[in-house]
Write an enzyme that holds these catalytic residues in place. Structure first.
Site, PDB file in Angstrom:
ATOM      1  N   ARG A  39     -67.596  57.929  -3.037  1.00 33.14           N
ATOM      2  CA  ARG A  39     -66.333  57.369  -4.368  1.00 33.14           C
ATOM      3  C   ARG A  39     -65.462  56.331  -3.079  1.00 33.14           C
ATOM      4  O   ARG A  39     -64.968  55.423  -3.359  1.00 33.14           O
ATOM      5  CB  ARG A  39     -64.535  58.351  -4.892  1.00 33.14           C
ATOM      6  N   ASP A 152     -48.369  62.115 -13.162  1.00 37.54           N
ATOM      7  CA  ASP A 152     -49.431  62.159 -12.073  1.00 37.54           C
ATOM      8  C   ASP A 152     -49.602  61.106 -11.315  1.00 37.54           C
ATOM      9  O   ASP A 152     -48.956  59.893 -10.929  1.00 37.54           O
ATOM     10  CB  ASP A 152     -51.003  62.140 -13.057  1.00 37.54           C
TER      11      ASP A 152
HETATM   12  C1  LIG Z   1     -57.804  68.633 -12.886  1.00 32.20           C
HETATM   13  S1  LIG Z   1     -56.573  67.970 -13.670  1.00 32.20           S
HETATM   14  C2  LIG Z   1     -55.824  68.727 -14.505  1.00 32.20           C
HETATM   15  C3  LIG Z   1     -55.306  67.992 -16.263  1.00 32.20           C
HETATM   16  C4  LIG Z   1     -54.664  69.009 -17.150  1.00 32.20           C
HETATM   17  N1  LIG Z   1     -53.714  69.444 -16.908  1.00 32.20           N
HETATM   18  C5  LIG Z   1     -55.466  69.730 -17.233  1.00 32.20           C
HETATM   19  O1  LIG Z   1     -55.173  71.023 -17.110  1.00 32.20           O
HETATM   20  O2  LIG Z   1     -56.099  69.337 -17.931  1.00 32.20           O
HETATM   21  C6  LIG Z   1     -55.278  67.309 -12.050  1.00 32.20           C
HETATM   22  C7  LIG Z   1     -54.430  66.205 -12.111  1.00 32.20           C
HETATM   23  O3  LIG Z   1     -53.573  66.696 -10.752  1.00 32.20           O
HETATM   24  C8  LIG Z   1     -53.614  65.158 -10.222  1.00 32.20           C
HETATM   25  N2  LIG Z   1     -53.256  65.562  -9.054  1.00 32.20           N
HETATM   26  C9  LIG Z   1     -53.461  65.951  -7.772  1.00 32.20           C
HETATM   27  N3  LIG Z   1     -52.490  65.672  -6.884  1.00 32.20           N
HETATM   28  C10 LIG Z   1     -51.714  65.338  -7.127  1.00 32.20           C
HETATM   29  C11 LIG Z   1     -50.009  65.923  -6.733  1.00 32.20           C
HETATM   30  N4  LIG Z   1     -49.997  65.873  -5.718  1.00 32.20           N
HETATM   31  N5  LIG Z   1     -48.979  65.305  -7.050  1.00 32.20           N
HETATM   32  C12 LIG Z   1     -49.299  65.081  -9.161  1.00 32.20           C
HETATM   33  N6  LIG Z   1     -50.374  64.942  -9.481  1.00 32.20           N
HETATM   34  C13 LIG Z   1     -51.695  65.321  -8.587  1.00 32.20           C
HETATM   35  C14 LIG Z   1     -54.916  64.445 -10.163  1.00 32.20           C
HETATM   36  O4  LIG Z   1     -54.855  63.694  -9.824  1.00 32.20           O
HETATM   37  C15 LIG Z   1     -55.611  65.027 -11.750  1.00 32.20           C
HETATM   38  O5  LIG Z   1     -55.387  64.333 -12.395  1.00 32.20           O
END
Ligand SMILES: C[S@@+](CC[C@H](N)C(=O)[O-])C[C@H]1O[C@@H](n2cnc3c(N)ncnc32)[C@H](O)[C@@H]1O
Length: 286
Positions: A39, A152
Site C-alpha cells: 500500500r 471514519d
Molecule cells: C473493518 S471496518 C468496519 C466497518 C463497519 N463498522 C463494519 O463493521 O462493517 C473498520 C473501520 O474502522 C476505521 N478506523 C480505524 N481506526 C480508526 C480510528 N482511530 N478512528 C476512526 N475510525 C477508525 C477504519 O478506517 C475502517 O473503515
C-alpha cells in the site's frame, strides 16, 4: 525488488507502526508487513522517494495534513457489507420501537429526537443498513428529528459512503425484500434512496481524538474497529463512547470484540450488545 515494491527493513516497519499507532491507535501486527509494503510503495513512487525511511522522514519533517491523511488511509482495513451481523439490526428495530412507544426525548422545538452513530462506518454499508431497517420498520420516524451520524478516520471511505452508490454485487445474498429497499441506477449500480440518504451526516473523525459532540445517542455502532487496537486503546475508546451514549441506549460491537475485557462501564445485554451500567451513564450530555 523486481515487482516494483520497495524493500522494508525492520527499523522502517517499526517507524511506520509507531506512527500509525500514535495517529490512529492502530496496532499493526507482523502479519501486516506485506500489506504495508504494497500500500505504501505506491505513495513512495508518486513522491519520488526511494526508501520507507525517507518517507517517514518526509512525513515527520514536512508532511502536510493531506500527506498524513493519505498515510492513514493506506493503512486502514475497511471490510464491511450491508446487513453485516444481522442480529444487531433486529435488536435495534425492537429497541427503537420501544423508544417510540415510550416518552421520547424531545428537541428544542418539541419534536421527538432520535440519534444513532456509526463510529468506524467505512464505505457506509453499516449506517445505510441502520437507516433502511428503521425507516422500513417504523414509518412514523418520518415525523421525527431522526439523524444518523456516520464517521471514519479514513477520508477516502467517507467520500464513498457519502456518495451512496455501490456495485450491484454488494446486494448478493440479500433477500428479495431487502434488495427491494435499494434503487437501481441506469448504469447497473445500486443507490441509497433519497429519504434514507437525507438522514445521514458523514464526517471524517478520529476516535483517538476528543469527541466534538456530546450526544446523547440512542444507539452507537462501533463494530470491527477495536480489533485493530491494543487493549488499553480499546478501553479508552469505549469509555469515550460511553460518555455520549444515552442511559437507555445500546452499544453494538463486532463479533470478535469483547468490551468487558477492556472497560468496566458497560454490561452485556445480548450477543455483542451492551448498555451502560447504572452509575456510568452519559446523563450530563446535552
Ligand atoms: C473493518 S471496518 C468496519 C466497518 C463497519 N463498522 C463494519 O463493521 O462493517 C473498520 C473501520 O474502522 C476505521 N478506523 C480505524 N481506526 C480508526 C480510528 N482511530 N478512528 C476512526 N475510525 C477508525 C477504519 O478506517 C475502517 O473503515
Amino acid at each position: 525488488m523486481d515487482n516494483g515494491e520497495i524493500a522494508l527493513s525492520e527499523k522502517e516497519f517499526s517507524r511506520i507502526r509507531a506512527r500509525v499507532y500514535k495517529i490512529a491507535g492502530i496496532s499493526l501486527s507482523d502479519a501486516k508487513r506485506t500489506l504495508v509494503v504494497s500500500r505504501l510503495s505506491k505513495i513512495l513512487r508518486r513522491l519520488g522517494l526511494k526508501s520507507f525511511d525517507s518517507y517517514v522522514d518526509y512525513l515527520e519533517a514536512s508532511g502536510t495534513e493531506a500527506d498524513n491523511q493519505e498515510f492513514v488511509n493506506a493503512l486502514t482495513t475497511n471490510l464491511t457489507r450491508f446487513y453485516r451481523e444481522d442480529h444487531h439490526f433486529e435488536h435495534l428495530v425492537t429497541h427503537i420501537r420501544g423508544v417510540v412507544a415510550r416518552k421520547p426525548r424531545l428537541n428544542a422545538r418539541g419534536q421527538p429526537r432520535l440519534r444513532i452513530w456509526s463510529a468506524g462506518c467505512s464505505t457506509g454499508q453499516e449506517p445505510y443498513t441502520i437507516g433502511l431497517c428503521l425507516t422500513d420498520a417504523i414509518p412514523e420516524l418520518k415525523r421525527w428529528d431522526f439523524k444518523i451520524l456516520a464517521t471514519d478516520i479514513d477520508s477516502s471511505v467517507v467520500a464513498k459512503a457519502a456518495a451512496g452508490v455501490y456495485p450491484a454485487n454488494e446486494l448478493s445474498g440479500l433477500s428479495a425484500q431487502r434488495t427491494a429497499l435499494f434503487e437501481r441506477g441506469a448504469d447497473g449500480t445500486v443507490r441509497i434512496p433519497a429519504p434514507v440518504k437525507s438522514l445521514m451526516t458523514f464526517k471524517v473523525l478520529n476516535l483517538m481524538a476528543p469527541l466534538p459532540f456530546k450526544g446523547p445517542f440512542d444507539a452507537i455502532f462501533c463494530r470491527n474497529v477495536a480489533i485493530y487496537f491494543d487493549k488499553p486503546t480499546q478501553g479508552q475508546m469505549f469509555d469515550k463512547l460511553g460518555k455520549v451514549l444515552a442511559p437507555d441506549g445500546f452499544l453494538y460491537i463486532g463479533h470478535s470484540e469483547n468490551l468487558q475485557a477492556v472497560s468496566n462501564g458497560f454490561r452485556l445485554v445480548g450477543k455483542t450488545i451492551y448498555q451502560l451500567k447504572a452509575n456510568s451513564s452519559a446523563k450530563d450530555a446535552a
